[in-house]
Design a protein around this motif. Structure first.
Motif, PDB file in Angstrom:
ATOM      1  N   MET A  25       1.487  -1.858  -2.252  1.00  0.00           N
ATOM      2  CA  MET A  25       0.576  -2.062  -1.131  1.00  0.00           C
ATOM      3  C   MET A  25      -0.655  -1.164  -1.272  1.00  0.00           C
ATOM      4  O   MET A  25      -0.546   0.020  -1.580  1.00  0.00           O
ATOM      5  CB  MET A  25       1.326  -1.701   0.160  1.00  0.00           C
ATOM      6  CG  MET A  25       0.486  -1.926   1.398  1.00  0.00           C
ATOM      7  SD  MET A  25       1.268  -1.266   2.886  1.00  0.00           S
ATOM      8  CE  MET A  25       0.042  -1.713   4.097  1.00  0.00           C
ATOM      9  N   GLU A  26      -1.835  -1.745  -1.045  1.00  0.00           N
ATOM     10  CA  GLU A  26      -3.071  -0.974  -1.113  1.00  0.00           C
ATOM     11  C   GLU A  26      -3.450  -0.510   0.288  1.00  0.00           C
ATOM     12  O   GLU A  26      -3.412  -1.278   1.241  1.00  0.00           O
ATOM     13  CB  GLU A  26      -4.206  -1.846  -1.667  1.00  0.00           C
ATOM     14  CG  GLU A  26      -4.061  -2.177  -3.139  1.00  0.00           C
ATOM     15  CD  GLU A  26      -4.167  -0.949  -4.035  1.00  0.00           C
ATOM     16  OE1 GLU A  26      -5.025  -0.099  -3.746  1.00  0.00           O
ATOM     17  OE2 GLU A  26      -3.382  -0.844  -4.992  1.00  0.00           O
ATOM     18  N   PHE A  27      -3.815   0.746   0.398  1.00  0.00           N
ATOM     19  CA  PHE A  27      -4.211   1.257   1.704  1.00  0.00           C
ATOM     20  C   PHE A  27      -5.718   1.457   1.769  1.00  0.00           C
ATOM     21  O   PHE A  27      -6.358   1.718   0.766  1.00  0.00           O
ATOM     22  CB  PHE A  27      -3.522   2.598   1.971  1.00  0.00           C
ATOM     23  CG  PHE A  27      -2.050   2.467   2.178  1.00  0.00           C
ATOM     24  CD1 PHE A  27      -1.543   2.036   3.398  1.00  0.00           C
ATOM     25  CD2 PHE A  27      -1.174   2.738   1.150  1.00  0.00           C
ATOM     26  CE1 PHE A  27      -0.175   1.903   3.580  1.00  0.00           C
ATOM     27  CE2 PHE A  27       0.199   2.606   1.324  1.00  0.00           C
ATOM     28  CZ  PHE A  27       0.690   2.192   2.549  1.00  0.00           C
ATOM     29  N   THR A  36       4.458   4.609  -1.989  1.00  0.00           N
ATOM     30  CA  THR A  36       3.771   5.818  -2.471  1.00  0.00           C
ATOM     31  C   THR A  36       2.919   6.483  -1.395  1.00  0.00           C
ATOM     32  O   THR A  36       1.744   6.754  -1.568  1.00  0.00           O
ATOM     33  CB  THR A  36       2.903   5.607  -3.749  1.00  0.00           C
ATOM     34  OG1 THR A  36       2.078   4.484  -3.567  1.00  0.00           O
ATOM     35  CG2 THR A  36       3.736   5.495  -4.976  1.00  0.00           C
ATOM     36  N   VAL A  37       3.554   6.716  -0.271  1.00  0.00           N
ATOM     37  CA  VAL A  37       2.939   7.560   0.751  1.00  0.00           C
ATOM     38  C   VAL A  37       3.948   8.618   1.141  1.00  0.00           C
ATOM     39  O   VAL A  37       5.139   8.509   0.867  1.00  0.00           O
ATOM     40  CB  VAL A  37       2.518   6.785   2.014  1.00  0.00           C
ATOM     41  CG1 VAL A  37       1.426   5.800   1.709  1.00  0.00           C
ATOM     42  CG2 VAL A  37       3.700   6.083   2.640  1.00  0.00           C
ATOM     43  N   GLU A  61       8.528   3.787  -2.185  1.00  0.00           N
ATOM     44  CA  GLU A  61       8.089   2.416  -2.488  1.00  0.00           C
ATOM     45  C   GLU A  61       6.608   2.227  -2.187  1.00  0.00           C
ATOM     46  O   GLU A  61       5.880   1.591  -2.933  1.00  0.00           O
ATOM     47  CB  GLU A  61       8.892   1.414  -1.656  1.00  0.00           C
ATOM     48  CG  GLU A  61      10.180   0.966  -2.308  1.00  0.00           C
ATOM     49  CD  GLU A  61      11.052   0.169  -1.341  1.00  0.00           C
ATOM     50  OE1 GLU A  61      10.494  -0.481  -0.436  1.00  0.00           O
ATOM     51  OE2 GLU A  61      12.292   0.218  -1.496  1.00  0.00           O
TER      52      GLU A  61
END
Lengths: 126, 238
Positions: free
Chosen positions: A1-3, A43-44, A41
């Motif tokens: 997922m892109e934030f 990456t935060v 998952e």
């Protein structure tokens, strides 16, 4: 997922989970992965995920069972409300943008209905 | 209540009569991922060396938890730069064995885990490693100790973005809740998603210390734009 780095990440995680629940990728009553796993998952950071989950628990969308983890609520009323709330937010954005173009209520409805029809037709051709 | 904090007060450090840090103050709660940001030469590595106790001739106080002494701080922190000065003809396995003797809190099992995940061959000599693999090895060694503060100096330098993402995921899954991980980087976007806090170093001081989510919420700025705002109008050497 892109934030989007300009928007608090916990809000984006909430949106992501709302969408997963509304579309049924996360079913009513389903268990969520452990916080740490979810963080890895996406990456935060764990604290950010924890904050998003805490708010969802407060909203009643998730329920926490001691020692067992977090689950999507099986309260249909809450899930319907959630869906309506998310739809209203999206429509609100659209409404404001069209209102800024000085469209009347009738014009807005017509434009939207026409757009939906066109999309459907386009879709059918494919 | 200083026991769960890491702090530097009125920290001044000179090297060869050259002022590197000037009356620097920093106070962080333990348990977070902290990004130490600044242009090359801003003093990021120096601050890490001071926290870890490798650099000594400073004025002011430095504390990790309740401990001020250099000996204690070396025990309470693990620093990626300690790979410097290691004989490059030794294999990764040999170096890890030396580490286990030097540091009682070094876990060979954790090390094996990291090297597997990082796809490092422990029979190779240090001198045979690429720049990126050398960084991975330094990170594996650093994180294999069981301590309070982990100091990673530019851990993703020379590492491609896909591998970087994997390493970061790995770090998230690994980090004990009470441990603090300080990561220096001059490419903010490499690590920004995992940072709880950022500390910006400039002109020998800490010029900003912010919680990343609060920063986004209050300013609507990306962390990168915020960081860069400290350098507007001045060219960095990057």
């Amino acid at each position: 997922m892109e934030f989007d780095d300009k928007v608090p990440i916990y809000l984006q995680i909430k949106q992501y989970l709302y969408q997963a629940i509304i579309t049924g990728r996360l079913k009513s009553g389903a268990q969520l992965p452990a916080v740490r796993q979810l963080a890895a998952e996406l990456t935060v950071n764990v604290n950010t995920v924890q904050r998003a989950l805490s708010e969802l628990i407060q909203e009643g969308v998730l329920v926490t069972r001691r020692g067992r983890g977090n689950f999507v609520t099986d309260d249909i009323k809450v899930l319907i409300e959630l869906k309506n709330r998310v739809i209203a937010t999206e429509l609100g954005t659209l409404y404001r943008q069209l209102a800024d173009l000085n469209l009347s209520a009738e014009e807005m409805k017509d434009a939207f209905a026409q757009y939906v029809d066109e999309q459907e037709a386009h879709h059918d051709h494919q | 209540m200083t026991t769960n904090k890491i702090s530097a007060e009125h920290l001044t450090y000179k090297r060869n009569r050259h002022l590197i840090l000037d009356d620097l103050n920093l106070n962080v709660q333990q348990g977070h991922f902290i990004g130490l940001l600044g242009a090359n030469g801003a003093g990021k590595t120096t601050l890490m060396r001071l926290l870890n106790g490798v650099a000594t001739n400073f004025t002011g106080t430095i504390q990790i938890g309740a401990s001020e002494s250099i000996v204690d701080r070396k025990q309470l922190s693990s620093f990626s730069e300690s790979l410097k000065g290691v004989n490059a003809n030794r294999t990764l396995h040999q170096i890890a064995t030396d580490y286990a003797i030097m540091y009682l809190d070094f876990s060979e099992k954790a090390f094996e885990n990291f090297t597997n995940k990082y796809e490092l061959d422990c029979h190779q000599k240090l001198s045979a490693l690429s720049k990126g693999n050398r960084k991975k090895f330094a990170t594996a060694l650093t994180l294999s100790r069981q301590t309070q503060l982990y100091l990673l100096d530019e851990p993703f330098e020379g590492i491609d973005s896909m591998t970087r993402k994997r390493l970061i995921s790995n770090m998230i899954a690994w980090k004990p809740a009470a441990a603090t991980v300080m990561i220096s980087d001059h490419h903010v976007n490499d690590v920004v998603n995992i940072l709880d806090e950022i500390v910006v170093l400039k002109d020998k001081h800490v010029v900003a210390h912010r919680n990343t989510e609060q920063l986004r919420e209050e300013t609507g700025m990306s962390v990168e734009a915020y960081y860069e705002s400290f350098y507007e109008g001045s060219a960095t050497d990057d």
